[in-house]
Enzyme design. Structure first.
Site, PDB file in Angstrom:
ATOM      1  N   ALA A 228      34.512  48.226  92.974  1.00  0.00           N
ATOM      2  CA  ALA A 228      34.635  49.018  94.206  1.00  0.00           C
ATOM      3  C   ALA A 228      35.476  50.267  93.986  1.00  0.00           C
ATOM      4  O   ALA A 228      35.185  51.321  94.552  1.00  0.00           O
ATOM      5  CB  ALA A 228      35.234  48.166  95.319  1.00  0.00           C
TER       6      ALA A 228
ATOM      7  N   ASP B  14      37.891  43.408 101.526  1.00  0.00           N
ATOM      8  CA  ASP B  14      38.025  41.952 101.457  1.00  0.00           C
ATOM      9  C   ASP B  14      38.018  41.506 100.002  1.00  0.00           C
ATOM     10  O   ASP B  14      37.065  40.891  99.537  1.00  0.00           O
ATOM     11  CB  ASP B  14      36.862  41.323 102.244  1.00  0.00           C
ATOM     12  CG  ASP B  14      37.008  39.815 102.386  1.00  0.00           C
ATOM     13  OD1 ASP B  14      38.124  39.303 102.167  1.00  0.00           O
ATOM     14  OD2 ASP B  14      36.004  39.156 102.724  1.00  0.00           O
TER      15      ASP B  14
END
Ligand SMILES: Cc1cc2nc3c(=O)[nH]c(=O)nc-3n(C[C@H](O)[C@H](O)[C@H](O)COP(=O)(O)OP(=O)(O)OC[C@H]3O[C@@H](n4cnc5c(N)ncnc54)[C@H](O)[C@@H]3O)c2cc1C
Lengths: 517, 537
Positions: free
Chosen positions: A361, A380
């Site tokens: 990410a 998350d």
């Protein structure tokens, strides 16, 4: 039938009476074993493939027809029935006993789970189908035919009954699938060894036969004793529940366990969710952002490859696009393909509005040029227990993230437990502030974890959210506001800013959680 | 006890150089991967030395000619550009500028070919702060004027780990298992460093500043150069094996020398110059996937139009009228080119100056040039398909094997945050034996396979399955890699003299500091540029 049928092998005393009642005990035992293997296969298949009705009926169907095949094949066995019987027991012991570990491995490491499953079920069924006919033929000179049939079949059914009761009530909860199958394999092998005593008169060189029995028993015994050293069973010890799925992806070890009416997902041994209470976690993770920014259209999810956050996101009808960036394709594949997971996340990742990207990410948000700014980001990630995860909680990450957002976007960040790891929690909050976010930390109880914490953040000032969707399982307008109040033992403590070049959070986190384990 | 320990250590170090020789001759094994053997163009060295080249048919007039495009030469050009002075040309013999700060690039990552970091400068090191600001590495300045560095350019934690007893440990110095005496000595050493960090001479100069020209030349400080680091440590009773290993590693890594071949001044400089105040941590390090190639790219951007690569300067002749005739060999077109310069900045090693400036060679004498021995280095870039399995503390930026003659490896993808999948490791090995010339002959005789074997054997200690992960292994051999700060060099008349202009030829190279660091090369480049500009007004 030819006369070799009852003829004892060379060197043994012709017609020595066999202890028939003891042999009937064998019938009971082997019947129980046979049913256990069938139940193990059926249960395993429905865990891993879902749709238990389909799995159980196909497993039972294949198993029964294989038994029929075995019974038919028994007519081609002419000589040395006693010897064949012992061999048969050993074969069943091995194939049936190791069936559960083999199937788990096949599921985790190959693409051939179904072929393996049905081959094993065929094999066990055929072998089990051979047992009773051969045993009956061994006994047919000792016992009258009508008694023989009556007794053998009665015991066969009683054995099956015993197994079918023991399996769900005692074996599954106490031992789990792997050890149950190994234990019953051991029982089959024990029957084989025992038979070398009962059928002594009809057997060839006893020493070799018994040695073989002992070897098989030793193998299964080792499997059982060393079961906790096998990765699978080792985790069973740690996880306390049974493992239904285990896979080493290039990035992490994914394990799914099942027990107490729910199932759990672990990454590298750390619990990610339990199906019993994940709704609390995911409702709290997602809905406050929408309360601050109603009408959000473009949502970014970092991590969260299980699809559970996306399930909550899609409850908001205004959502037009969700981009989920998760490192591990194994994880997102599991979320889309494994029935248990797909049921839980309601097929969220298959929704046409959702785009799944498998990438780190941090690198993706820095390098991607294809996506327009997002209105909401849900962050998350697994807890920061390693440097490769710690980087995802740094000022650098949050600053990069901010560049991908609209000016009044809202972010929620899973931030470990403010009770168990208070400094870590506030370190994340402080880091978000240092990266230029306004923050509103909050928390709720997620029984499987602990009291769990999140940070709601936005580049612009915002108020504590007050309204949420009407039909959630946990969150209501009242409970939403309540989450933002911190009791004294979790209240803010001073914390350093977590940066790439200090990674203080990893150190804090490891030392804080060490106290609880 | 101490002498025994150190004797064994020197013995070990000599032994460590032996495999090199062995490998050079032994029939080497096959590897399931390929790679290139690179090196400074050896032929060019010969070309320059032999001098039997055709004369250029024409000498182009030019204000200033810079010979050499390493950090020193580029910094001179950068300084000219900053001052708006454009009447210069920079000639670099290799096909790319950067010298020992050059970098490479493949599909997986950019990677350094040698120099890979600079310590984050304080505001005192103005030129480096200015350069870093231009590169976008500085995000702002705090209230006291100290620069604030972009988090992504500071070495990401974890920065260092060491392989010892079958597993990796955090940091370079292994604290686990140290004895109370080890602890005492470790603390005593760093107290001594702090004492020097706090020390100021009568002119308020620090004992050890970066660049060194800003530091003190008071007698107490000069005295440190008279003895070896080892002698200095011996005299103070430092015997802890762990501590001595750490210090030896430090000088091998930064200077390419050993405790007994390093000036005590240089040994203390390494630790003291990196601290702002006593008791403070060492300055954080700035690094990029391509190492200091990042800074080279920026410097080049500033002066690209006036840079000619593939131009080896073969002859520099100062003339009676003050002009200087410069002959260069255009290696692409294989022809000689000539320049008539008002001034020349020679930005190559001192020994090279002796080769291409016959008048200088004559004026200084042969012995002068022998005073500048340089350590050869082997640097290998390993492109890995995947990360090998390992044990203990996770992969760091700098990864050092305790029992190794090499210096370990730096992970090029560390700063780009790629923690999974393919990566490039830069492996370093300084040939720090007592006789650098002999070491260079050995290294120059090694083929690719011998070099690869040396690297793989070393890494196998920590990563037994490394071979299976290597996609390619490129080897760079550096002959004149780093000047060695041997005892006595740093305040020697030779070094002093080497810095002095010679008949309108000015000198700029890290050699002139007695050790090779970015700050030193930059300092000499700027100094030489200023000398030239002062003359021109
Ligand atoms: C393996 C290794 C690792 C290092 N790591 C670091 C580090 O991490 N940090 C750090 O600060 N320093 C490091 N250094 C030191 C590094 O050498 C200096 O930082 C700096 O690059 C030196 O620059 P320079 O200009 O003085 O010399 P060089 O790099 O030697 O540059 C001289 C240039 O002149 C050219 N040249 C020479 N002769 C001629 C000629 N006749 N004609 C034309 N061109 C010529 C050469 O080709 C070369 O490009 C390292 C060095 C090595 C070898």
């Amino acid at each position: 039938m030819d006369d070799s049928e009852s003829a004892a092998p060379q060197g043994s005393t012709e017609g020595t009476p066999l202890n028939a009642s003891l042999l009937f005990i064998s019938v009971f035992l082997i019947a129980a074993c046979g049913l256990i293997y069938e139940l193990v296969a059926g249960t395993l298949a429905s865990y891993l493939l879902g749709d238990s009705v389909l799995q159980f009926s196909t497993v039972i169907g294949v198993y029964l027809s294989a038994m029929g095949l075995g019974s038919y094949l028994s007519k081609f066995i002419h000589r040395g029935l006693a010897q064949r019987f012992v061999d048969l027991e050993l074969a069943v012991a091995l194939v049936g006993g190791f069936s559960a570990p083999i199937l788990f491995q096949a599921f985790a490491h190959t693409h051939a789970f179904r072929p393996t499953l049905y081959t094993l079920v065929m094999a066990v069924g055929t072998l089990v189908g051979l047992e009773i006919p051969i045993l009956m033929r061994i006994l047919r000179h000792q016992v009258k035919f009508k008694d023989l049939v009556a007794q053998v079949l009665t015991l066969d059914y009683i054995g099956a009954l015993a197994a079918s009761l023991l399996f769900p009530l005692l074996l599954m909860p106490k031992l789990g699938l792997v050890r149950t199958s190994l234990l019953f394999g051991l029982l089959n092998a024990a029957v084989g060894l025992w038979s070398t005593f009962l059928l002594k008169s009809q057997l060839g060189p006893l020493r070799m036969t018994r040695l073989r029995c002992v070897v098989v028993i030793a193998m299964l015994g080792l499997g059982l004793a060393g079961a906790h050293r096998f990765t699978l069973a080792m985790e069973e010890e740690i996880f306390s529940d049974e493992i239904v799925y285990a896979k080493d992806s290039p990035y992490q070890r994914i394990v799914m366990t099942r027990g107490r009416g729910s199932f759990q997902l672990f990454l590298n041994g750390n619990l990610q969710f339990s199906s019993a209470d994940e709704y609390r976690y995911h409702e709290a993770l997602v809905h406050p952002t929408f309360a601050v920014k109603p009408g959000a259209k473009r949502i970014l999810v970092c991590g969260g490859g299980d699809g559970l956050a996306v399930r909550e996101i899609l409850k908001h009808s205004g959502v037009e696009r969700v981009v989920l960036v998760d490192l591990d394709p194994a994880m997102t594949q599991m979320a889309t393909q494994m029935p248990m997971m797909r049921d839980l996340n309601q097929g969220a990742l298959l929704d046409p509005r959702v785009k799944v990207v498998n990438a780190d990410a941090m690198i993706w948000i820095a390098e991607d040029r294809s996506e327009a700014p997002f209105d909401i980001a849900i962050v998350d990630f697994p807890d920061p227990n390693a440097y490769a995860l710690g980087k995802l909680y740094t000022t650098r990450f949050y600053k990069l993230l901010k560049r991908r957002l609209t000016p009044d976007a809202v972010v929620s960040v899973q931030s470990t437990s403010p009770l168990m790891a208070r400094k870590s929690f506030w370190c994340i909050n402080t880091t978000l502030e240092a990266a230029g976010f306004q923050t509103r930390p909050y928390h709720l109880a997620v029984p499987s974890f602990a009291v769990w914490g999140f940070v709601l953040a936005s580049p612009r000032p915002f108020d504590v959210p007050r309204k949420t969707l009407p039909d959630l399982r946990h969150l209501s307008d009242e409970s939403m506001t309540a989450m933002f109040a911190f009791p004294k033992d979790m209240d803010r403590v001073p914390a350093e800013v977590n940066r790439l070049d200090n990674q203080v959070l990893v150190h804090l986190y490891t030392s804080e959680w060490k106290r609880w384990s | 006890m101490e002498t025994v320990v150190v004797k064994r250590r020197t013995l070990l170090s000599t032994a460590a150089a032996l495999p090199l020789a062995g490998l050079a001759c032994r029939r080497s094994r096959r590897f399931p991967f390929g790679g290139e053997l690179l090196g400074p163009s050896l032929d060019l060295g010969h070309l320059v030395r032999d001098g039997a080249l055709p004369e250029p048919d024409h000498f182009q007039p030019i204000g200033v000619l810079i010979a050499g495009g390493g950090i020193a030469g580029l910094s001179a050009a950068w300084h000219f550009e900053g001052a708006g002075f454009r009447d210069y040309l920079l000639l670099e013999m290799e096909s790319e500028v950067g010298g020992t700060s050059r970098s490479g690039q493949n599909g997986v990552s950019a990677y350094p070919l040698a120099a890979h970091y600079v310590p984050a400068p304080t505001k005192e090191i103005g030129p480096l702060v200015k350069l870093l600001d231009e590169c976008g590495v500085i995000e702002g300045y705090d209230a006291t004027g100290e620069p604030i560095f972009g988090e992504q350019d500071v070495v990401r934690s974890p920065d260092e780990r060491i392989f010892f007893h079958g597993q990796w440990w955090e940091g370079l110095y292994l604290h686990a298992g140290e004895s109370p005496e080890d602890v005492r000595q470790y603390q005593a050493f760093f107290r001594e460093i702090d004492r020097w960090v706090a020390w100021k001479d009568s002119k308020e100069r620090k004992a050890f500043a970066l660049p060194r020209s800003k530091g003190s030349d008071a007698p107490e400080v000069r005295a440190l150069d008279a003895l070896s680091f080892k002698a200095w440590l011996d005299a103070r009773g430092f015997t802890s094996e762990r501590l001595l290993w750490l210090l030896d590693y430090a000088v091998r890594d930064d200077f390419g020398s050993r405790l007994d071949t390093t000036s005590a001044w240089a040994g203390l400089f390494y630790f003291a110059a990196r601290k702002q105040g006593p008791g403070e941590e060492s300055r954080p390090l700035l690094t990029w996937p391509e190492g200091n190639g990042f800074l080279v790219h920026h410097l080049l951007k500033c002066c690209r139009e006036r840079v000619r690569t593939g131009h080896a300067v073969t002859r520099i002749e100062p003339r009676a009228d003050g002009t200087v005739l410069v002959t260069a060999w255009n290696t692409r077109e294989n022809r000689a080119v000539g320049f008539l310069a008002q001034r020349v900045i020679f930005a190559g090693p001192v020994q090279m100056a002796g080769r291409v400036i016959p008048a200088l060679r004559e004026a200084r004498g042969k012995a002068f040039f022998e005073a500048f021995p340089a350590t050869p280095w082997l640097v290998a870039n390993l492109t890995l398909r995947n990360r090998p399995k390992e044990h203990g503390f996770p992969l760091a930026w700098d990864n050092v094997i305790r029992h190794s003659a090499g210096l370990g490896y730096v992970v090029a993808t560390h700063q780009s945050l790629r923690d999974h999948g393919p990566t490039v490791w830069t492996y370093y090995h300084a040939l720090a034996g007592p006789d650098p010339k002999a070491d260079w002959l050995k290294l120059a005789a090694m083929d690719w396979r011998a070099c690869a074997a040396l690297v793989v054997e070393d890494l196998r200690k920590a990563h037994p399955d490394i071979e299976a992960h290597i996609a390619r292994l490129d080897v760079m051999r550096w002959g004149h890699a780093m000047i060695r700060p041997r005892p006595g060099l740093l305040f020697s008349p030779e070094l002093e003299l080497a810095r002095q202009p010679f008949r309108n030829v000015h000198f700029a190279h890290s050699d002139l500091s007695g050790f090779a660091l970015f700050e030193e090369a930059q300092d000499h480049g700027i100094r030489a540029a200023e000398e030239v500009m002062a003359f021109r007004g």
